[in-house]
Design an enzyme around this catalytic site. Structure first.
Site, mmCIF file in Angstrom:
data_model
loop_
_atom_site.group_PDB
_atom_site.id
_atom_site.type_symbol
_atom_site.label_atom_id
_atom_site.label_comp_id
_atom_site.label_asym_id
_atom_site.label_seq_id
_atom_site.Cartn_x
_atom_site.Cartn_y
_atom_site.Cartn_z
ATOM 1 N N GLU A 3 9.780 2.727 14.165
ATOM 2 C CA GLU A 3 10.298 3.038 12.841
ATOM 3 C C GLU A 3 10.366 4.565 12.703
ATOM 4 O O GLU A 3 9.756 5.298 13.467
ATOM 5 C CB GLU A 3 9.372 2.482 11.756
ATOM 6 C CG GLU A 3 9.275 0.964 11.801
ATOM 7 C CD GLU A 3 8.918 0.364 10.457
ATOM 8 O OE1 GLU A 3 7.725 0.248 10.170
ATOM 9 O OE2 GLU A 3 9.858 0.015 9.697
ATOM 10 N N ASN A 46 0.796 -1.239 0.000
ATOM 11 C CA ASN A 46 0.000 0.000 0.000
ATOM 12 C C ASN A 46 0.826 1.286 0.000
ATOM 13 O O ASN A 46 0.323 2.318 -0.431
ATOM 14 C CB ASN A 46 -1.013 -0.010 1.155
ATOM 15 C CG ASN A 46 -0.360 0.055 2.497
ATOM 16 O OD1 ASN A 46 0.671 -0.567 2.728
ATOM 17 N ND2 ASN A 46 -0.919 0.818 3.415
ATOM 18 N N CYS A 102 -2.621 2.099 6.609
ATOM 19 C CA CYS A 102 -2.695 1.460 7.928
ATOM 20 C C CYS A 102 -3.231 2.441 8.964
ATOM 21 O O CYS A 102 -3.809 2.037 9.961
ATOM 22 C CB CYS A 102 -1.340 0.929 8.340
ATOM 23 S SG CYS A 102 -0.057 2.172 8.289
ATOM 24 N N GLU A 124 5.166 -4.401 12.207
ATOM 25 C CA GLU A 124 4.214 -3.280 12.224
ATOM 26 C C GLU A 124 2.994 -3.691 11.413
ATOM 27 O O GLU A 124 3.120 -4.029 10.225
ATOM 28 C CB GLU A 124 4.863 -2.011 11.648
ATOM 29 C CG GLU A 124 5.972 -1.459 12.525
ATOM 30 C CD GLU A 124 5.520 -1.084 13.936
ATOM 31 O OE1 GLU A 124 4.352 -0.685 14.111
ATOM 32 O OE2 GLU A 124 6.345 -1.213 14.868
HETATM 33 P P1 NAD Z 1 0.241 -9.051 4.037
HETATM 34 O O1 NAD Z 1 0.473 -9.380 5.471
HETATM 35 O O2 NAD Z 1 -0.664 -9.885 3.256
HETATM 36 O O3 NAD Z 1 1.646 -9.081 3.260
HETATM 37 C C1 NAD Z 1 2.758 -8.311 3.689
HETATM 38 C C2 NAD Z 1 4.035 -8.950 3.157
HETATM 39 O O4 NAD Z 1 4.227 -10.213 3.790
HETATM 40 C C3 NAD Z 1 4.006 -9.240 1.653
HETATM 41 O O5 NAD Z 1 5.270 -8.942 1.102
HETATM 42 C C4 NAD Z 1 3.719 -10.732 1.606
HETATM 43 O O6 NAD Z 1 4.172 -11.354 0.429
HETATM 44 C C5 NAD Z 1 4.506 -11.213 2.818
HETATM 45 N N1 NAD Z 1 4.081 -12.517 3.356
HETATM 46 C C6 NAD Z 1 2.849 -13.096 3.286
HETATM 47 N N2 NAD Z 1 2.870 -14.302 3.910
HETATM 48 C C7 NAD Z 1 4.139 -14.475 4.392
HETATM 49 C C8 NAD Z 1 4.780 -15.498 5.138
HETATM 50 N N3 NAD Z 1 4.140 -16.597 5.537
HETATM 51 N N4 NAD Z 1 6.088 -15.338 5.450
HETATM 52 C C9 NAD Z 1 6.756 -14.229 5.089
HETATM 53 N N5 NAD Z 1 6.203 -13.220 4.378
HETATM 54 C C10 NAD Z 1 4.899 -13.339 4.040
HETATM 55 O O7 NAD Z 1 -0.181 -7.497 4.003
HETATM 56 P P2 NAD Z 1 -0.573 -6.604 2.721
HETATM 57 O O8 NAD Z 1 -1.910 -7.020 2.224
HETATM 58 O O9 NAD Z 1 0.577 -6.548 1.775
HETATM 59 O O10 NAD Z 1 -0.673 -5.145 3.408
HETATM 60 C C11 NAD Z 1 -1.804 -4.660 4.062
HETATM 61 C C12 NAD Z 1 -1.633 -4.752 5.567
HETATM 62 O O11 NAD Z 1 -0.464 -4.045 5.966
HETATM 63 C C13 NAD Z 1 -2.768 -4.088 6.322
HETATM 64 O O12 NAD Z 1 -3.137 -4.888 7.413
HETATM 65 C C14 NAD Z 1 -2.165 -2.772 6.795
HETATM 66 O O13 NAD Z 1 -2.768 -2.217 7.929
HETATM 67 C C15 NAD Z 1 -0.758 -3.179 7.061
HETATM 68 N N6 NAD Z 1 0.125 -2.023 7.061
HETATM 69 C C16 NAD Z 1 0.677 -1.625 8.254
HETATM 70 C C17 NAD Z 1 1.502 -0.501 8.287
HETATM 71 C C18 NAD Z 1 2.147 -0.047 9.560
HETATM 72 O O14 NAD Z 1 3.134 0.696 9.492
HETATM 73 N N7 NAD Z 1 1.669 -0.448 10.709
HETATM 74 C C19 NAD Z 1 1.772 0.204 7.106
HETATM 75 C C20 NAD Z 1 1.185 -0.235 5.918
HETATM 76 C C21 NAD Z 1 0.373 -1.354 5.912
#
Ligand code: NAD
Length: 485
Positions: free
Chosen positions: A464, A151, A283, A249
């Site tokens: 961060e 995102n 997020c 995060e």
């Molecule tokens: P996601 O958890 O589906 O994926 C995040 C990353 O993890 C991707 O690169 C994905 O390929 C990888 N991944 C997935 N399964 C894995 C595994 N088993 N082992 C290792 N890596 C794995 O999240 P998304 O859909 O890409 O992003 C949206 C989410 O991110 C929302 O929940 C949002 O709130 C959160 N987010 C948080 C912040 C923050 O700073 N707190 C910032 C942006 C987004």
């Protein structure tokens, strides 16, 4: 269509299997934007080995020398701002204005950590005895793994890469498959700026294989992850098993509280920007609006008018306020949350449907949506939607508002709209969130300030962003030196 490869040991390489995946434009499915290697655990292991080999010489450079490289990256990204912003919009969907802001932010992050390179040291501490020196010195960790979401596809890689590299670590990064291109564009800038081979390696592919290797491979000293709670929890457990340093995060369910004394036009403006900006795919997006009953009716009226007036469409088109969801799956999920909420008793104030007229039929568009009469036990009141859906809950007063805001198991960002300074300060004390805003949108962060969630939003041991971001990517040694004899 742009074709990208993995970056391993300074070389651009396909996956060993030769497999690839393609990304389409979420505003127009007919356009294939980019192609990437579909890597597996073996490819990631090769990248980790390359990072291990590069570590002795990269970590032996001074932080100032590393900072000079980051400074050049900042200039390169800034000089390519409009081209990179367009790529970001075509790959992820946000509006061109939002993408341009994100690219500029990323250039600024590299500039910030370039400056920070002059401050990365330890501390001298008074010793109990004369002619003794007691000090700390700062050292990189080794190979660091980074896993990022789609995102903020350039800002989040930037805010992890810059502190990791300036601290002297070698990195393997796995960006999210929905939007990896900008990570590769940062890498190109780093190479042009003089980053030695192996200091940064990029792997694309499924999280469950290519990503999981970063969590389980013993050569990875620390892993910084941003993404969903579900995946973050899995990775955290894997890292704990081998006592590796972890920074997770994750998502939020961010409230904006509107008190009875609030300037309602300001409140509506903030809620619309924080709820529908970036298509609600932030997020820190507002997804719960907690409103004092005394102003509920006029607030809802103004909110509905403003939400309905937003122009939804292809983010590359001028005058568009809100782009598409990133994928069919995300759009379906958003619509399902709305349907379920209505079934549970919520009232649809405006929106609620996919947009399919004319050119919109080719993308993942939906109406900005407002639901009222939401109650705390409904799914929409506690689960992250990650789309342009606002759940409005009403309360009798300030104390109930705080209680409700804190009733979820996450705590990333929160905002309050009020003219009452005392209540604003009490809220700042009591609210369970890492980012606390007063009369401001719940989204939007200062890159020079610490950022992170509390409760289920974060592992909450390292922040961060800001100067403190290097803490996660470095360790201190304490040195005792006796020169008395
Ligand atoms: P996601 O958890 O589906 O994926 C995040 C990353 O993890 C991707 O690169 C994905 O390929 C990888 N991944 C997935 N399964 C894995 C595994 N088993 N082992 C290792 N890596 C794995 O999240 P998304 O859909 O890409 O992003 C949206 C989410 O991110 C929302 O929940 C949002 O709130 C959160 N987010 C948080 C912040 C923050 O700073 N707190 C910032 C942006 C987004």
């Amino acid at each position: 269509m742009q074709k990208y490869l993995n970056l391993i040991d300074g070389e651009w390489l396909p996956a060993k299997s030769g497999a690839v995946f393609q990304n389409i434009n979420p505003a127009d499915r007919r356009e294939v934007v980019s192609e990437f290697p579909q890597s597996d655990a073996e490819d990631t292991a090769r990248a980790i080995e390359a990072a291990q080999r590069a570590f002795p010489s990269w970590s032996a450079t001074t932080s100032v020398a590393r900072g000079r490289i980051l400074g050049k990256v900042s200039q390169i990204l800034e000089s390519r701002k409009s081209e990179l912003a367009e790529l970001l919009t075509r790959e992820e969907g946000k509006t061109l204005a939002e993408s341009t802001g994100e690219v500029q932010r990323s250039a600024d992050i590299f500039r910030f950590f370039s400056g920070i390179s002059y401050t990365l040291g330890g501390q001298t501490i008074p010793h109990d005895l004369p002619n003794n020196l007691l000090y700390t010195s700062r050292h990189p960790l080794g190979v660091v793994g980074l896993i990022t979401p789609w995102n903020f596809p350039i800002a989040i890689p930037a805010w992890k890469l810059a502190p990791a590299l300036v601290a002297g670590n070698c990195v393997v990064i796995k960006p999210a498959s929905a939007a990896p291109a900008l990570t590769h564009e940062i890498a190109k800038a780093l190479i042009e700026a003089g980053l030695p081979k192996g200091a940064l390696n990029i792997i694309t592919g499924p999280g469950s294989t290519a990503g999981a290797e970063l969590a389980t491979n013993r050569a990875v000293a620390a892993l910084s992850f941003t993404g969903s709670q579900k995946v973050g929890a899995t990775i955290y457990t894997q890292l704990a098993g081998r006592m590796a340093r972890a920074q997770m995060e994750m998502g939020g369910k961010n409230p904006t509280i509107v008190l009875g004394d609030a300037d309602l036009d300001l409140a509506v403006n903030l809620v619309v920007r924080a709820g529908f900006g970036l298509t609600g795919q932030a997020c820190t997006a507002t997804s719960r609006v907690i409103v004092e009953k005394s102003v509920l009716e006029p607030f809802l009226e103004k909110l509905a008018a403003k939400a309905t007036a937003l122009k939804v469409g292809n983010g590359l088109t001028q005058g568009i306020d809100m782009g598409p969801a990133v994928s069919q799956q995300q759009l379906d999920g958003n619509l399902k949350y709305v349907a379920d909420a209505i079934q549970e008793g919520a009232t649809l104030v405006t929106g609620g449907s996919a947009l399919t007229e004319g050119d919109l039929a080719h993308g993942y568009f939906m109406q900005p949506t407002v639901l009222s009469n939401v109650t705390p036990e409904m799914r929409i009141a506690s689960e992250e939607v990650f789309g342009p859906v606002l759940a409005v809950l009403s309360v009798d007063g300030f104390d109930e508002a705080i209680r409700l805001a804190n009733s979820v198991n996450v705590g990333l960002s929160a905002s309050i709209v009020t003219k009452d300074l005392k209540k604003a300060m009490l809220y700042a004390d009591r609210i369970e969130a890492g980012v606390v805003k007063v009369n401001q949108i719940s989204t939007g962060l200062a890159l020079q300030a610490p950022f992170g969630g509390v409760k289920g939003s974060s592992t909450d041991s390292f922040k961060e962003q800001g100067p403190g971001a290097v803490e996660f990517y470095s360790r201190l040694k304490t040195v005792y030196l006796d020169y008395s004899s």
